[in-house]
Design a protein around this motif. Structure first.
Motif, PDB file in Angstrom:
ATOM      1  N   SER A 243       0.858  -1.182   0.000  1.00 20.24           N
ATOM      2  CA  SER A 243       0.000   0.000   0.000  1.00 20.24           C
ATOM      3  C   SER A 243       0.894   1.231   0.000  1.00 20.24           C
ATOM      4  O   SER A 243       2.066   1.165   0.393  1.00 20.24           O
ATOM      5  N   TYR A 250      -1.258  -5.835  -0.489  1.00 19.11           N
ATOM      6  CA  TYR A 250      -2.282  -6.457  -1.331  1.00 19.11           C
ATOM      7  C   TYR A 250      -1.649  -7.636  -2.054  1.00 19.11           C
ATOM      8  O   TYR A 250      -0.448  -7.642  -2.348  1.00 19.11           O
ATOM      9  N   LYS A 262      -6.300  -8.199   0.828  1.00 20.31           N
ATOM     10  CA  LYS A 262      -5.498  -7.212   1.536  1.00 20.31           C
ATOM     11  C   LYS A 262      -5.059  -7.781   2.879  1.00 20.31           C
ATOM     12  O   LYS A 262      -5.863  -8.325   3.635  1.00 20.31           O
ATOM     13  N   GLY A 290      -5.988   2.987  -2.123  1.00 25.49           N
ATOM     14  CA  GLY A 290      -6.351   1.593  -1.886  1.00 25.49           C
ATOM     15  C   GLY A 290      -7.759   1.230  -2.318  1.00 25.49           C
ATOM     16  O   GLY A 290      -8.284   0.201  -1.879  1.00 25.49           O
TER      17      GLY A 290
END
Length: 465
Positions: A243, A250, A262, A290
């Motif tokens: 991220s 992820y 995630k 995200g």
């Protein structure tokens, strides 16, 4: 008689004295020997600037042996005018006022002897550096010395913060990762794994994530070299993506990459984001917030024969249905579904996205035409971005696209393209032997004939061999 004899002796003495004085007066006056000027010179040794005393004699640079030994961190022993220097399993022996240099037991002659000036020994810099296993080059008039033994046979270079790079070596036992200082070429062992994923560097550059063959995810601190287990979940995780804030990872989940999930680094919890039963997802990109995802989906060939035993030799497969398409998914929309951004049959490689909406990719036609850099946005509009040369690789870094493209049979070019303005800048012309590039904030690396070089001071410096 005595007076006459004394007079004669006196006359002879006077005549001799006059002759000597005359001879001295008639001879040309000898010029004094010019004093050798000792000066402080700046050298670059293994990427670091150091100051050493040098002199120039007969057009050749001589260096203070003591200063160079200290700068190289070499071992030395001085006894009765004989200096023995050891570095990197090499031994050099020098003797004051002698041209002879003995390297690893083999004697040869230098152009000038080692000499003592103002209490310090000076010798020719090039044969001494070469004897200690180093290299010496002049770059823009400055002397650069390298004595570090470089990592051999490394592959897959990627930057890890300023001045650091990770490279790997693989064999039948697994993969070994190393952390390389791009200035000096010094390297340290990072990790040895068997069946694990590649190390993926965090946005901050001080950590790297990887998954084991069993699916567990670890985060490796690049400073302490210590790994921390984040989850022991045993599902296969073929791709990891950090991220933007470094708080989560992820990943694609399952042996067919069917799920996008995630992983929280805080508590190790896993949240499924896309679970649409569509297999063979790859090339995952995640937006900074995200919420948006870009990835490819590959459809495979179809079995066209009547047989149900696909191991038999008479099985027929129609590969014409093989396609790679680019999908997007917006997790910020309720009841969101994946959207296919492309439908063309061209091969699509090096798929990247910075914002999760627009994707960039290299379109490789089935014909002999050039591969081109393309973009596609959320409205499925496809645009040609770069088509001047045959594109070989695409890298996205900090809102800039870096393109390696073949220019002709002998050379390739590296371009930078601003994703915000579209401005294209030609950075380098390199050999056609360059197979790939890697990019950091301040440097570009190239791989040429399996050797890694980095850009520094308007030249390409080797960091592996």
């Amino acid at each position: 008689m005595l007076m006459k004899k004394a007079f004669v002796v006196s006359m002879v003495t006077a005549a001799v004295s006059t002759s000597v004085v005359g001879a001295v007066s008639a001879a040309p006056v000898a010029k004094p020997v010019a004093a050798v000027k000792v000066q402080q010179s700046s050298l670059k040794i293994n990427g670091n600037a150091v100051s050493v005393r040098t002199i120039v004699r007969n057009g050749e640079t001589l260096v203070s042996v003591r200063d160079l030994i200290k700068a190289l961190s070499a071992q030395a022993d001085v006894r009765s005018g004989i200096t023995t220097i050891k570095l990197n399993d090499h031994t050099v022996v020098l003797k004051t006022n002698s041209k002879q240099i003995i390297v690893d037991g083999k004697a040869s002659n230098m152009s000038q002897p080692m000499t003592n000036i103002e209490g310090s020994s000076y010798t020719a810099i090039r044969p001494l550096v070469s004897g200690l296993g180093g290299t010496l080059v002049r770059n823009a008039g400055a002397i650069e010395i390298r004595t570090v033994e470089l990592l051999e046979g490394a592959e897959n270079p990627r930057f890890a913060g300023a001045g650091k790079m990770i490279a790997s070596k693989s064999d039948e036992n697994g993969r070994t990762d190393y952390l390389i200082d791009t200035a000096s070429g010094k390297y340290d062992l990072l990790l040895t794994t068997s069946g694990g994923s590649d190390l993926v560097v965090s946005p901050s550059g001080d950590k790297a994530a990887y998954s084991s063959a069993e699916g567990a995810v670890y985060v490796l601190d690049l400073n302490s070299k210590a790994s921390t287990l984040i989850t022991d979940d045993n599902s296969i995780k073929p791709e990891l993506v950090w991220s933007a804030d470094g708080s989560a990872i992820y990943f694609l989940q399952g042996d067919k990459g069917s799920v996008i999930a995630k992983l929280s680094l805080n508590d190790g919890s896993i949240t499924k984001i896309v679970e649409d039963k569509v297999d063979y997802k790859e090339n995952l990109s995640v937006s900074p917030d995200g919420k948006k995802f870009i990835y490819t989906v590959t459809t495979l060939g179809k079995v066209t024969s009547d047989t149900t035993n696909i191991d038999e030799d008479n099985v027929s497969i129609d590969f014409s249905s093989n396609q790679v398409q680019i999908n997007s998914f917006n997790n910020d929309v309720s009841n969101s579904k994946a959207v296919s951004l492309t439908s063309s049959t061209d091969d699509k490689v090096f798929v990247v996205s910075g914002d999760g909406s627009k994707a960039y990719y290299v379109s490789v036609p089935s014909t002999d035409e050039k591969a081109t850099l393309m973009s596609v946005d959320s409205s499925q509009r496809v645009t040609k971005v770069f088509a001047d040369n045959d594109v070989e690789q695409l890298v996205l870094h900090n809102n800039r696209l870096y393109v390696l493209a073949a220019q002709d049979d002998a050379s390739s070019v590296i371009y930078a393209i601003d994703t915000l303005t579209g401005k294209q800048t030609k950075l380098y012309t390199v050999s056609s032997d360059v197979s790939s590039i890697a990019v950091s904030v301040s440097q570009i690396a190239i791989v040429k004939n399996d050797q890694v070089f980095v850009s520094a001071d308007n030249t390409w410096k080797p960091v592996t061999k």
